[in-house]
Design an enzyme around this catalytic site. Structure first.
Site, PDB file in Angstrom:
ATOM      1  N   HIS A   8       0.770  -1.059  -0.051  1.00  0.00           N
ATOM      2  CA  HIS A   8      -0.163  -0.096  -0.025  1.00  0.00           C
ATOM      3  C   HIS A   8       0.559   1.214  -0.037  1.00  0.00           C
ATOM      4  O   HIS A   8       0.539   2.193  -0.692  1.00  0.00           O
ATOM      5  CB  HIS A   8      -0.968   0.061   1.005  1.00  0.00           C
ATOM      6  N   GLU A  61       2.141   1.837  -3.536  1.00  0.00           N
ATOM      7  CA  GLU A  61       1.082   2.224  -4.151  1.00  0.00           C
ATOM      8  C   GLU A  61       0.861   3.892  -4.288  1.00  0.00           C
ATOM      9  O   GLU A  61       1.039   4.503  -5.173  1.00  0.00           O
ATOM     10  CB  GLU A  61      -0.129   1.742  -3.589  1.00  0.00           C
ATOM     11  N   HIS A  62       1.296   4.529  -3.051  1.00  0.00           N
ATOM     12  CA  HIS A  62       1.385   6.002  -2.963  1.00  0.00           C
ATOM     13  C   HIS A  62       2.626   6.336  -3.599  1.00  0.00           C
ATOM     14  O   HIS A  62       2.469   7.465  -4.074  1.00  0.00           O
ATOM     15  CB  HIS A  62       1.025   6.239  -1.552  1.00  0.00           C
TER      16      HIS A  62
END
Length: 95
Positions: free
Chosen positions: A36, A39-40
């Site tokens: 995650h 992802e950013h």
């Protein structure tokens, strides 16, 4: 890499999505949230477009938006913009 192209000349929008086969289950043991986090990281800028959040701002300026999400086994990035901005947005998305 698989690509699906759908074209409709009557549409007022252009969109694209990319799915990466990496998700939460691929996190390194002891480093929960790594997929995650990465992802950013993709929205922090690129060599050609170094400004942070430039892609999000560009999509918004083209009557659209972008988003992404991470599941257990994959991460999906997607955007929608005005149809006449699709080519330029794809260039930014791919850089």
């Amino acid at each position: 890499l698989a690509c699906v192209l759908v074209s409709d000349e009557e549409s007022h929008s252009g969109a694209a999505a990319m799915c990466v086969n990496v998700g939460q289950l691929d996190d390194t043991p002891g480093v929960d949230g790594l997929a995650h986090f990465l992802e950013h990281m993709l929205f922090l800028g690129t060599e050609r477009y170094p400004e942070e959040s430039n892609f999000d701002q560009f999509c918004a300026s083209c009557a659209g938006y972008s988003n992404a999400w991470t599941s257990l086994d994959h991460t999906l990035y997607h955007f929608i913009v005005a149809h006449d901005k699709l080519k330029e947005t794809l260039d930014r998305f791919s850089s």
